[in-house]
Design a protein around this motif. Sequence first.
Motif, mmCIF file in Angstrom:
data_model
loop_
_atom_site.group_PDB
_atom_site.id
_atom_site.type_symbol
_atom_site.label_atom_id
_atom_site.label_comp_id
_atom_site.label_asym_id
_atom_site.label_seq_id
_atom_site.Cartn_x
_atom_site.Cartn_y
_atom_site.Cartn_z
ATOM 1 N N TRP A 8 0.871 -1.167 0.000
ATOM 2 C CA TRP A 8 0.000 0.000 0.000
ATOM 3 C C TRP A 8 0.908 1.217 0.000
ATOM 4 O O TRP A 8 1.827 1.323 0.830
ATOM 5 N N THR A 9 0.723 2.144 -0.943
ATOM 6 C CA THR A 9 1.621 3.292 -1.042
ATOM 7 C C THR A 9 0.839 4.605 -1.043
ATOM 8 O O THR A 9 -0.326 4.657 -1.449
ATOM 9 N N TYR A 10 1.517 5.652 -0.599
ATOM 10 C CA TYR A 10 0.931 6.992 -0.558
ATOM 11 C C TYR A 10 2.049 8.023 -0.662
ATOM 12 O O TYR A 10 3.074 7.915 0.026
ATOM 13 N N THR A 11 1.854 9.014 -1.520
ATOM 14 C CA THR A 11 2.799 10.117 -1.647
ATOM 15 C C THR A 11 2.369 11.249 -0.726
ATOM 16 O O THR A 11 1.259 11.776 -0.854
ATOM 17 N N LEU A 12 3.253 11.607 0.217
ATOM 18 C CA LEU A 12 2.910 12.637 1.188
ATOM 19 C C LEU A 12 2.673 13.983 0.518
ATOM 20 O O LEU A 12 3.424 14.390 -0.380
ATOM 21 N N GLN A 13 1.630 14.669 0.961
ATOM 22 C CA GLN A 13 1.239 15.972 0.436
ATOM 23 C C GLN A 13 1.763 17.090 1.343
ATOM 24 O O GLN A 13 2.204 16.837 2.470
ATOM 25 N N PRO A 14 1.731 18.340 0.869
ATOM 26 C CA PRO A 14 2.237 19.458 1.692
ATOM 27 C C PRO A 14 1.621 19.512 3.085
ATOM 28 O O PRO A 14 2.311 19.828 4.059
ATOM 29 N N GLN A 15 0.334 19.176 3.193
ATOM 30 C CA GLN A 15 -0.308 19.230 4.506
ATOM 31 C C GLN A 15 0.170 18.126 5.446
ATOM 32 O O GLN A 15 -0.110 18.155 6.646
ATOM 33 N N ASP A 16 0.882 17.121 4.909
ATOM 34 C CA ASP A 16 1.420 16.040 5.736
ATOM 35 C C ASP A 16 2.796 16.374 6.286
ATOM 36 O O ASP A 16 3.320 15.644 7.141
#
Length: 304
Positions: A8-16
Motif C-alpha cells: 500500500w503506497t501513498y505520496t505525502l502531500q504538503p499538509q502532511d
Amino acid sequence: MNNEQDLWTYTLQPQDDGQKYQEILFRKFHFSRKLIQHLKQAEERVWVNGVFTFLTARGKAGEILAVQLQTPETNSIPGEDLPLEILYEDDYFLAVNKPAGQVVHPTPRYPTGTIGNAVVGYWLAQGEARPFRPIHRIDRNTSGVVVVGKNQFAHQQMAWQHTHRRIHKCYLGIVEGQVKEDQGVINAPIALAPGSFMQRQISLEGSPAVTHYRVLERYQDASLLEFILETGRTHQIRVHCQHLGHSLLGDDLYGGSLARIDRQALHSSIYEFNHPLTGELTSIQAPLPEDLLQLLRGLRSFNA
C-alpha cells in the motif's frame, strides 16, 4: 523491500509535512490503533522512498510511504473441501454466494460444513493460510452475499466503513399479504426476547434499528420487497417485517407461514463499499436462488 504489488503506497502531500507517519495512517486513512501497533511490532513492514522507517518518524512532502499489508498468517478454523460459489475476489476480499441452510462461521452446534470451513479449504488448496474474517454475517436460512476480509487491514477498514455507514446493503424478501405503502421506513429498536438466546423483539430498551423498504411487486396475498439497512442488528429485517404486520414467508420464528417455503424468504442481494485500496465503489451482487425463483413463479401465476 518486498514485491511492490503487495504494498500500500501513498505520496505525502504538503499538509502532511512534519506529521508522524502513524498519525497520517490513523487520521487520513483510518488505520486502526491496533493495526498500527501490529505494524510497529512486526519486522520491517514500513518504508519511505524504499528505506525502512519507524512510524514515529515525521514525514516530508513528496516522500513515498509504503506499507506491507499482506503478512503470513495461520488458519483459524479447519479447512474443508466444500462447494463454494465465488462472486468476487481480489487481494483483499473474497465474496461468496451463501446457500440457505449453511452457517457462516463454525459454532458448537454447527462445527463443520460452514462457509468458514469452505473458504479456508479453498485458500489451503491454493497454498494460502489465513484466518477466516467475515466482514458481516447473515442467518443460516438467509441466502446471498457474504464478504470476507483476506487480511487484518481489509477487515479493519470495513469495520470503519460500517461504523460510519459507508456500506450499502440491499436484501430482497417476500412477505405475507399485500403491503399497502409503496415504500417506508421502520425505525424500531430491537432487543433479545426474554428467556431466549436467539429470538429478538421490538423493545424500547433495545438497540436502534432502521430498515428502509420498497415494494417491487404485489401478488394476491404476498409482496416482494427490497430492504436497505441503516443498521445491522441480528434478525433485523425479520423482526421489522413482523412489526410491520407482514412477516417473511417461511419465517416461522417471526410469524411467517411455512406453506410455500421452508425457510425465511430473504436474500442478501447487493453489498457495496468503497474499496480501501483504491477508494472505488465495489458492488457485489448475488442472483436469487432457485427456491425463491420458484416461489416467485408460483405467486406470479396467480396474478396472471
